[in-house]
Design an enzyme around this catalytic site. Structure first.
Site, PDB file in Angstrom:
ATOM      1  N   ASP A 196      -1.649   1.778   5.840  1.00 31.50           N
ATOM      2  CA  ASP A 196      -2.093   1.591   4.461  1.00 31.50           C
ATOM      3  C   ASP A 196      -2.359   2.917   3.748  1.00 31.50           C
ATOM      4  O   ASP A 196      -2.693   2.936   2.573  1.00 31.50           O
ATOM      5  CB  ASP A 196      -3.360   0.721   4.432  1.00 31.50           C
TER       6      ASP A 196
ATOM      7  N   SER B  47      -4.143  -2.259  -2.824  1.00 33.15           N
ATOM      8  CA  SER B  47      -3.267  -3.123  -2.028  1.00 33.15           C
ATOM      9  C   SER B  47      -3.500  -4.582  -2.394  1.00 33.15           C
ATOM     10  O   SER B  47      -4.638  -5.015  -2.583  1.00 33.15           O
ATOM     11  CB  SER B  47      -3.541  -2.918  -0.536  1.00 33.15           C
TER      12      SER B  47
ATOM     13  N   GLN C 142       4.505  -3.893   1.945  1.00 31.71           N
ATOM     14  CA  GLN C 142       3.235  -4.008   1.215  1.00 31.71           C
ATOM     15  C   GLN C 142       3.508  -4.060  -0.275  1.00 31.71           C
ATOM     16  O   GLN C 142       4.372  -3.342  -0.783  1.00 31.71           O
ATOM     17  CB  GLN C 142       2.329  -2.816   1.514  1.00 31.71           C
TER      18      GLN C 142
END
Length: 293
Positions: free
Chosen positions: A208, A233, A283
């Protein structure tokens, strides 16, 4: 093992407060909220603690629902969705202040033989020839000193090296929406810390950190380090294909196929240094220019 790495391992080592219920803590991030990779990694730890040791994580799918409060504990509740002959499925919800902030579904599998093929590893320089995060960011005078220190503190446990200039280092002109990063833990894992789940959890944590970078590159934006983008995110998915070690060099090859409507998509593959495809990652995130006050 470095003190910073031990601190990260302690952060990921959840407290069990009841059957299927765990509690984790947070630490400050570059922005004043819980780092998404931390929540995803801790949720995977919670799921893995309820699964037999011979079943390894092979996928996770997650949604970030609310901004996490770094000053409050996070409670993880595990739903044992399925225990089959070959696969085990778990659902985890992370809760703060009585509200869900994150939801994860993860699947685990007993090892078995099967077909074997993979996409080839892209060309990339030897990570030992690349500057460290500290060497790079110390040279960026346009980033405020306090932001630089927070940035380095957040990455003390991970040796992360960009192949090319990161978006916050050289921005203003759009570039190809691709980014490569080599990473490994800042120290070797061994003893009780050296378990297969932990390597997967650490890769989840790191995944991430940079995945939305390629979106920023396409638009010549520097990101949250220079306050020219608002980002967060939204969802995150990973597939763990082959065994790997998080304390050995891994190549994170990332690209963005699309950005539209205040959202951007990043997709990536993680390879071991000897060329094995270890992980696939996708993502989507909120990526916006700051709104005028």
């Amino acid at each position: 093992m470095s003190q910073a790495l031990q601190g990260l391992l302690d952060l990921l080592d959840l407290e069990q407060i009841e059957e299927n219920i765990f509690r984790g803590r947070s630490r400050p991030a570059i922005v004043p909220r819980v780092f998404g990779g931390q929540v995803a990694a801790q949720a995977l730890v919670a799921a893995g603690r309820t699964v037999p040791e011979d079943r390894l994580a092979h996928s996770l799918h997650a949604y970030f629902l609310r901004t996490g409060d770094p000053g409050a504990p996070i409670v993880y509740t595990v739903d044992r969705m399925n225990d089959g002959r070959s696969f085990t499925a778990r659902r985890v919800v992370a809760v703060q202040h009585g509200q869900p902030i994150f939801a994860l579904s993860a699947s685990f599998q007993k090892y078995e033989e099967g077909f074997d093929h993979q996409a080839p590893m892209p060309v990339s320089p030897d990570p030992a020839t690349l500057p460290t995060s500290e060497e790079r960011i110390r040279g960026y005078d346009h980033i405020a000193p306090d932001v630089r220190e927070k940035f380095l503190e957040a990455r003390e446990a991970i040796d992360l090296r960009y192949v090319d200039e990161p978006p916050y280092g050289k921005f203003g002109e759009p570039r190809e929406p691709r980014s490569q990063v080599w990473f490994r833990t800042n120290g070797k894992l061994g003893g009780a810390a050296d378990e297969p789940l932990l390597h997967v959890v650490l890769a989840t944590y790191v995944s991430d950190m940079t995945l939305l970078d390629s979106i920023l590159l396409a638009h010549g934006r520097g990101g949250w380090a220079v306050n020219d983008v608002v980002g967060a995110s939204l969802d995150h998915a990973m597939w763990f294909h082959r065994p790997f070690r998080a304390d050995e060099w891994l190549l994170y090859d990332q690209e963005s196929p699309s950005a539209y409507g205040g959202r951007g998509l990043g997709q990536a593959r993680i390879y071991t240094q000897d060329g094995r495809l270890a992980v696939s990652v996708v993502q989507e995130g909120v990526v916006r220019a700051p709104r005028p006050h």
